[in-house]
Design a protein around this motif. Structure first.
Motif, PDB file in Angstrom:
ATOM      1  N   SER A 144      34.916  -6.217  18.662  1.00 24.74           N
ATOM      2  CA  SER A 144      33.663  -6.975  18.612  1.00 24.74           C
ATOM      3  C   SER A 144      32.464  -6.049  18.492  1.00 24.74           C
ATOM      4  O   SER A 144      31.494  -6.349  17.794  1.00 24.74           O
ATOM      5  N   ILE A 145      32.541  -4.885  19.169  1.00 24.40           N
ATOM      6  CA  ILE A 145      31.447  -3.909  19.068  1.00 24.40           C
ATOM      7  C   ILE A 145      31.347  -3.371  17.650  1.00 24.40           C
ATOM      8  O   ILE A 145      30.259  -3.307  17.068  1.00 24.40           O
ATOM      9  N   VAL A 146      32.492  -2.977  17.101  1.00 20.22           N
ATOM     10  CA  VAL A 146      32.500  -2.443  15.735  1.00 20.22           C
ATOM     11  C   VAL A 146      32.028  -3.503  14.742  1.00 20.22           C
ATOM     12  O   VAL A 146      31.239  -3.220  13.834  1.00 20.22           O
ATOM     13  N   ALA A 147      32.481  -4.741  14.930  1.00 20.58           N
ATOM     14  CA  ALA A 147      32.080  -5.823  14.037  1.00 20.58           C
ATOM     15  C   ALA A 147      30.586  -6.095  14.134  1.00 20.58           C
ATOM     16  O   ALA A 147      29.912  -6.324  13.128  1.00 20.58           O
ATOM     17  N   GLN A 148      30.044  -6.045  15.371  1.00 18.75           N
ATOM     18  CA  GLN A 148      28.620  -6.287  15.556  1.00 18.75           C
ATOM     19  C   GLN A 148      27.799  -5.201  14.882  1.00 18.75           C
ATOM     20  O   GLN A 148      26.796  -5.490  14.218  1.00 18.75           O
ATOM     21  N   GLU A 149      28.227  -3.946  15.063  1.00 18.24           N
ATOM     22  CA  GLU A 149      27.485  -2.865  14.429  1.00 18.24           C
ATOM     23  C   GLU A 149      27.579  -2.956  12.907  1.00 18.24           C
ATOM     24  O   GLU A 149      26.620  -2.700  12.191  1.00 18.24           O
ATOM     25  N   GLY A 150      28.749  -3.338  12.419  1.00 19.65           N
ATOM     26  CA  GLY A 150      28.887  -3.527  10.976  1.00 19.65           C
ATOM     27  C   GLY A 150      27.993  -4.639  10.469  1.00 19.65           C
ATOM     28  O   GLY A 150      27.346  -4.519   9.421  1.00 19.65           O
ATOM     29  N   TYR A 151      27.920  -5.719  11.247  1.00 17.77           N
ATOM     30  CA  TYR A 151      27.034  -6.825  10.881  1.00 17.77           C
ATOM     31  C   TYR A 151      25.582  -6.375  10.877  1.00 17.77           C
ATOM     32  O   TYR A 151      24.801  -6.737   9.990  1.00 17.77           O
ATOM     33  N   ASN A 152      25.214  -5.566  11.865  1.00 13.01           N
ATOM     34  CA  ASN A 152      23.842  -5.084  11.932  1.00 13.01           C
ATOM     35  C   ASN A 152      23.491  -4.265  10.698  1.00 13.01           C
ATOM     36  O   ASN A 152      22.397  -4.398  10.128  1.00 13.01           O
ATOM     37  N   PHE A 153      24.404  -3.385  10.278  1.00 15.23           N
ATOM     38  CA  PHE A 153      24.132  -2.564   9.107  1.00 15.23           C
ATOM     39  C   PHE A 153      23.992  -3.428   7.858  1.00 15.23           C
ATOM     40  O   PHE A 153      23.218  -3.111   6.965  1.00 15.23           O
ATOM     41  N   LEU A 154      24.754  -4.519   7.797  1.00 13.63           N
ATOM     42  CA  LEU A 154      24.652  -5.402   6.639  1.00 13.63           C
ATOM     43  C   LEU A 154      23.402  -6.272   6.725  1.00 13.63           C
ATOM     44  O   LEU A 154      22.803  -6.610   5.711  1.00 13.63           O
ATOM     45  N   ARG A 155      23.040  -6.648   7.935  1.00 17.62           N
ATOM     46  CA  ARG A 155      21.894  -7.533   8.133  1.00 17.62           C
ATOM     47  C   ARG A 155      20.573  -6.791   7.924  1.00 17.62           C
ATOM     48  O   ARG A 155      19.628  -7.347   7.379  1.00 17.62           O
ATOM     49  N   TYR A 156      20.515  -5.568   8.391  1.00 11.40           N
ATOM     50  CA  TYR A 156      19.285  -4.801   8.342  1.00 11.40           C
ATOM     51  C   TYR A 156      19.191  -3.997   7.048  1.00 11.40           C
ATOM     52  O   TYR A 156      20.193  -3.587   6.483  1.00 11.40           O
ATOM     53  N   ARG A 157      17.968  -3.770   6.642  1.00  6.35           N
ATOM     54  CA  ARG A 157      17.698  -2.956   5.464  1.00  6.35           C
ATOM     55  C   ARG A 157      17.283  -1.570   5.928  1.00  6.35           C
ATOM     56  O   ARG A 157      16.554  -1.416   6.909  1.00  6.35           O
ATOM     57  N   SER A 158      17.740  -0.560   5.233  1.00  6.21           N
ATOM     58  CA  SER A 158      17.416   0.810   5.610  1.00  6.21           C
ATOM     59  C   SER A 158      16.059   1.226   5.044  1.00  6.21           C
ATOM     60  O   SER A 158      15.561   0.643   4.082  1.00  6.21           O
ATOM     61  N   PHE A 159      15.473   2.231   5.660  1.00  3.08           N
ATOM     62  CA  PHE A 159      14.211   2.792   5.165  1.00  3.08           C
ATOM     63  C   PHE A 159      14.136   4.259   5.537  1.00  3.08           C
ATOM     64  O   PHE A 159      14.734   4.709   6.520  1.00  3.08           O
ATOM     65  N   GLY A 160      13.414   5.014   4.749  1.00  3.96           N
ATOM     66  CA  GLY A 160      13.125   6.414   5.049  1.00  3.96           C
ATOM     67  C   GLY A 160      11.644   6.573   5.285  1.00  3.96           C
ATOM     68  O   GLY A 160      10.825   5.934   4.614  1.00  3.96           O
ATOM     69  N   VAL A 161      11.277   7.407   6.242  1.00  6.69           N
ATOM     70  CA  VAL A 161       9.871   7.569   6.612  1.00  6.69           C
ATOM     71  C   VAL A 161       9.286   8.718   5.810  1.00  6.69           C
ATOM     72  O   VAL A 161       9.499   9.897   6.124  1.00  6.69           O
ATOM     73  N   ASN A 162       8.543   8.395   4.783  1.00  7.58           N
ATOM     74  CA  ASN A 162       8.024   9.393   3.866  1.00  7.58           C
ATOM     75  C   ASN A 162       6.574   9.731   4.201  1.00  7.58           C
ATOM     76  O   ASN A 162       5.644   9.227   3.586  1.00  7.58           O
ATOM     77  N   ARG A 175      23.732   8.911  13.534  1.00 12.15           N
ATOM     78  CA  ARG A 175      23.919   8.750  14.981  1.00 12.15           C
ATOM     79  C   ARG A 175      24.941   7.656  15.277  1.00 12.15           C
ATOM     80  O   ARG A 175      25.024   6.678  14.551  1.00 12.15           O
ATOM     81  N   MET A 176      25.653   7.810  16.382  1.00 10.55           N
ATOM     82  CA  MET A 176      26.537   6.763  16.867  1.00 10.55           C
ATOM     83  C   MET A 176      25.684   5.623  17.450  1.00 10.55           C
ATOM     84  O   MET A 176      24.530   5.852  17.838  1.00 10.55           O
ATOM     85  N   PRO A 177      26.231   4.408  17.529  1.00 12.23           N
ATOM     86  CA  PRO A 177      25.431   3.266  18.015  1.00 12.23           C
ATOM     87  C   PRO A 177      24.777   3.520  19.372  1.00 12.23           C
ATOM     88  O   PRO A 177      23.642   3.079  19.593  1.00 12.23           O
ATOM     89  N   TRP A 178      25.466   4.221  20.265  1.00 17.85           N
ATOM     90  CA  TRP A 178      24.903   4.457  21.589  1.00 17.85           C
ATOM     91  C   TRP A 178      23.869   5.581  21.598  1.00 17.85           C
ATOM     92  O   TRP A 178      23.234   5.829  22.625  1.00 17.85           O
TER      93      TRP A 178
END
Length: 281
Positions: free
Chosen positions: A45-63, A273-276
């Motif tokens: 469930s933890i792995v699935a939640q983190e996977g869902y978060n990565f799919l749900r959220y959009r990445s960004f770089g701070v330029n 980084r790891m989720p924690w």
């Protein structure tokens, strides 16, 4: 008859003991299986939640350095051709500007932003948001092809009156509000005290200023308040930002990305980084 009966009874007792031992082992392993299933389900469930978060959220770089020292505190700059390190000193990262030198490679913060429906309803004072500015849209509301995303901190919420005093103190609807991100922190020990003093002092260049927000506007300011380091709502050419311009709420820093101006940026997998261990914003 007597001895035979005695042996028969002993045999029955012996079989009974074996049955008890077998039953104990059976229940022990059955219980162990249940525990292992529960542990596996929990980890899954933890792995699935983190996977869902990565799919749900959009990445960004701070330029850029406009959110220093909260973001890009420990940016590294290398020569793009020779890979020679040009900068790796957090105590002076605020001087690096918008990272626009095409000859350099910048190792910047890489994060995730929440773009779920209704994210604006969850914004609070001091949330960090990714946004466009009104100037990034044409007169008929179409996003311009050269528009760039910005990342800033929410200082004022819709309908509020925002005042910065001459020395950079914040008042909201005439009530004093502390700005903890502009105070020294053990998380960023190399930021010089001089920077914090200047950041507040140069917030409005030594002048008291007030803005009154409409019911659909946010007042956004970069943490790097030094003059010329952040273009934001303090600039009369920009001003408060209408709600539709906001793209998402920055929620975490998950690693570093490598940026070369004019080229696409990419995640530096070795820095992930790891989720924690993610830095929550």
């Amino acid at each position: 008859m007597g001895p035979t009966k005695e042996i028969h009874v002993k045999g029955e007792l012996s079989n009974l003991k074996k049955s008890k031992k077998k039953g104990f082992r059976h229940y022990f392993f059955f219980t162990l299986k249940i525990i292992l299933v529960i542990v596996f389900a929990f980890l899954f469930s933890i792995v699935a939640q983190e996977g869902y978060n990565f799919l749900r959220y959009r990445s960004f770089g701070v330029n850029g350095a406009s959110m220093y020292p909260t973001l890009n505190y420990d940016v590294v700059v290398r020569n793009h051709g020779t890979n020679e390190v040009i900068h790796d000193d957090p105590s002076t990262s605020w001087q690096l500007g918008n990272y626009s030198n095409p000859h350099n490679q910048y190792l910047c913060d890489y994060g995730l932003m929440d773009q779920s429906e209704g994210f604006r309803d969850n914004l609070e004072r001091f949330s960090i948001v990714v946004t466009y500015y009104p100037e990034d849209f044409s007169s008929d509301g179409v996003l311009l092809s050269n528009a760039d995303l910005k990342i800033k901190r929410v200082i004022g919420l819709p309908g509020e009156e925002i005042t910065f005093t001459a020395d950079g103190e914040l008042y909201v609807d005439d009530q004093y509000v502390e700005q903890p991100f502009l105070e020294p922190s053990s998380d960023r020990p190399l930021v010089p005290d001089e920077w914090y003093q200047r950041a507040k002092r140069e917030t409005t260049n030594g002048q008291e200023r007030t803005w009154i927000l409409s019911d659909d506007e946010y007042f956004l300011v970069g943490d790097n308040r030094l003059i010329g380091c952040s273009s934001d709502s303090r600039d009369p050419r920009i001003g408060p930002i209408p709600s539709p311009c906001l793209v998402g709420e920055a929620v975490a820093i998950v690693g570093k990305c490598e940026m070369v101006p004019g080229q696409s940026s990419g995640l530096n997998w070795g820095s992930l980084r790891m989720p924690w261990d993610m830095v929550l914003l």
